[in-house]
Design a protein around this motif. Structure first.
Motif, PDB file in Angstrom:
ATOM      1  N   ASP A 110      49.235  -1.778  33.819  1.00  0.00           N
ATOM      2  CA  ASP A 110      48.292  -0.960  33.042  1.00  0.00           C
ATOM      3  C   ASP A 110      46.863  -1.353  33.375  1.00  0.00           C
ATOM      4  OD1 ASP A 110      50.081   0.667  31.725  1.00  0.00           O
ATOM      5  OD2 ASP A 110      50.027  -0.435  29.828  1.00  0.00           O
TER       6      ASP A 110
ATOM      7  N   SER B 149      53.640   1.974  24.275  1.00  0.00           N
ATOM      8  CA  SER B 149      54.795   2.865  24.143  1.00  0.00           C
ATOM      9  C   SER B 149      56.105   2.089  24.098  1.00  0.00           C
ATOM     10  CB  SER B 149      54.820   3.865  25.307  1.00  0.00           C
ATOM     11  OG  SER B 149      55.129   3.229  26.534  1.00  0.00           O
TER      12      SER B 149
ATOM     13  N   THR C  30      41.579  11.692  40.298  1.00  0.00           N
ATOM     14  CA  THR C  30      42.820  11.370  39.612  1.00  0.00           C
ATOM     15  C   THR C  30      43.410  10.070  40.131  1.00  0.00           C
ATOM     16  OG1 THR C  30      43.294  13.732  39.336  1.00  0.00           O
ATOM     17  CG2 THR C  30      45.132  12.211  39.031  1.00  0.00           C
TER      18      THR C  30
ATOM     19  N   ARG D 256      55.622   5.672  31.985  1.00  0.00           N
ATOM     20  CA  ARG D 256      54.387   6.439  31.914  1.00  0.00           C
ATOM     21  C   ARG D 256      54.609   7.945  32.049  1.00  0.00           C
ATOM     22  NH1 ARG D 256      49.649   3.341  32.342  1.00  0.00           N
ATOM     23  NH2 ARG D 256      48.480   5.154  33.080  1.00  0.00           N
ATOM     24  N   GLU D 257      55.837   8.361  32.260  1.00  0.00           N
ATOM     25  CA  GLU D 257      56.133   9.782  32.313  1.00  0.00           C
ATOM     26  C   GLU D 257      55.907  10.411  30.943  1.00  0.00           C
ATOM     27  OE1 GLU D 257      56.931  11.793  34.801  1.00  0.00           O
ATOM     28  OE2 GLU D 257      56.762  10.161  36.267  1.00  0.00           O
ATOM     29  N   PRO D 258      55.467  11.677  30.904  1.00  0.00           N
ATOM     30  CA  PRO D 258      55.248  12.335  29.607  1.00  0.00           C
ATOM     31  C   PRO D 258      56.475  12.301  28.707  1.00  0.00           C
ATOM     32  CG  PRO D 258      54.334  13.651  31.393  1.00  0.00           C
ATOM     33  CD  PRO D 258      55.103  12.533  32.036  1.00  0.00           C
ATOM     34  N   GLU D 259      57.663  12.452  29.305  1.00  0.00           N
ATOM     35  CA  GLU D 259      58.907  12.377  28.546  1.00  0.00           C
ATOM     36  C   GLU D 259      59.855  11.416  29.265  1.00  0.00           C
ATOM     37  OE1 GLU D 259      60.554  16.202  27.843  1.00  0.00           O
ATOM     38  OE2 GLU D 259      58.743  17.008  26.897  1.00  0.00           O
ATOM     39  N   PRO D 260      59.680  10.109  29.048  1.00  0.00           N
ATOM     40  CA  PRO D 260      60.506   9.125  29.762  1.00  0.00           C
ATOM     41  C   PRO D 260      61.987   9.328  29.465  1.00  0.00           C
ATOM     42  CG  PRO D 260      58.658   8.069  28.658  1.00  0.00           C
ATOM     43  CD  PRO D 260      58.716   9.480  28.154  1.00  0.00           C
TER      44      PRO D 260
ATOM     45  N   THR E 206      51.256   1.869  28.350  1.00  0.00           N
ATOM     46  CA  THR E 206      52.661   1.602  28.628  1.00  0.00           C
ATOM     47  C   THR E 206      53.184   0.511  27.703  1.00  0.00           C
ATOM     48  OG1 THR E 206      52.119   2.062  30.938  1.00  0.00           O
ATOM     49  CG2 THR E 206      54.312   1.210  30.474  1.00  0.00           C
TER      50      THR E 206
END
Length: 256
Positions: free
Chosen positions: A116, A61, A195, A171-175, A58
């Motif tokens: 994180d 990114s 998970t 942390r979403e695949p496509e923030p 995070t």
């Protein structure tokens, strides 16, 4: 200590100190600064930076690859790994970021790193079977006196603002658009099976888990949640925590 052991200790010191002085006793007379040391140093440094990028995705990114890798290299120079396993490397990274001058304009960054880190800790925590709802089918007085054992992977934290929501969104695949809410928020992270799960945690849930972590009975933990937020739906809160898999045991006390 054996000769090999002495050399290994000296070699590690030479790598950390960026000087061949500790290993001169094992070097030829004409090899004051063997070029191989730089190769080892660069390999270790890259491994540390790569591990930090994997353990703090995070943060990486949010700041971009160049900024992150430059900061990670400085951190690794100050905090060399204590073991060859780098899967959980970076325990001191969140606190280090809070003192890192280039991050002064990014005051949310240490909290992002902290979450994180909680995620990584949950990932590598010991295995334990979470309790199913049936385990709590007890007489009310027995249930209230029971002391819950929290799952070893459970991690949670509270913040004065909406940093957990920002972290989850990042942390979403496509923030999408990320907005920092003003209201306090908590985060719950747990890995009951294979998970890691993460979600927002309200004030009542945070109070309940804090009390349970400190050894309170279920009755006392529920009371702490109710006092923190009198409007909280305590039955829904408890059911959600069971569904999350945050409990791994239940020690029955004396209802009297």
């Amino acid at each position: 200590m054996s000769e090999l052991g002495r050399f290994q200790d000296a070699f590690v010191t030479a790598l950390a100190g960026r000087t061949a002085a500790p290993i001169t006793a094992w070097l030829p007379d004409d090899a004051d600064q063997p070029p191989g040391l730089a190769v080892y140093r660069n390999t270790i440094a890259k491994g540390c930076v790569d591990a930090l990028a994997a353990n703090f995705p995070t943060v990486a990114s949010l700041v971009g690859d160049d900024w992150f890798r430059a900061a990670a290299a400085l951190f690794a120079a100050e905090h060399p790994p204590a073991s060859a396993a780098l899967a959980a490397y970076g325990e001191a990274f969140p606190d280090w970021l809070s003192r890192f001058p280039p991050a002064d304009d990014l005051p949310y960054l240490p909290a992002m790193a902290q979450m994180d880190r909680l995620w990584t800790t949950a990932l590598f925590a010991p295995e334990a079977e979470p309790l199913a709802a049936e385990a709590f089918a007890l007489a009310p007085d027995v249930l209230a006196a029971a002391r819950p054992r929290l799952h070893p992977s459970l991690a949670f934290a509270g913040f004065d603002s909406g940093l957990p929501g920002l972290w989850l969104a990042a942390r979403e695949p496509e923030p999408g658009e990320m907005v920092l809410a003003d209201d306090p928020q908590g985060v719950l992270i747990v890995r009951p099976h294979d998970t890691v799960r993460s979600r927002l945690l309200d004030r009542a849930g945070f109070a309940f888990l804090t009390a349970a972590r400190d050894g309170a009975s279920l009755g006392a933990a529920i009371t702490a949640a109710a006092e923190t937020d009198p409007a909280a739906d305590l039955a829904a809160l408890f059911a959600a925590l069971i569904a999350d898999g945050v409990f791994s045991g239940l020690d029955l006390g004396d209802p009297t």
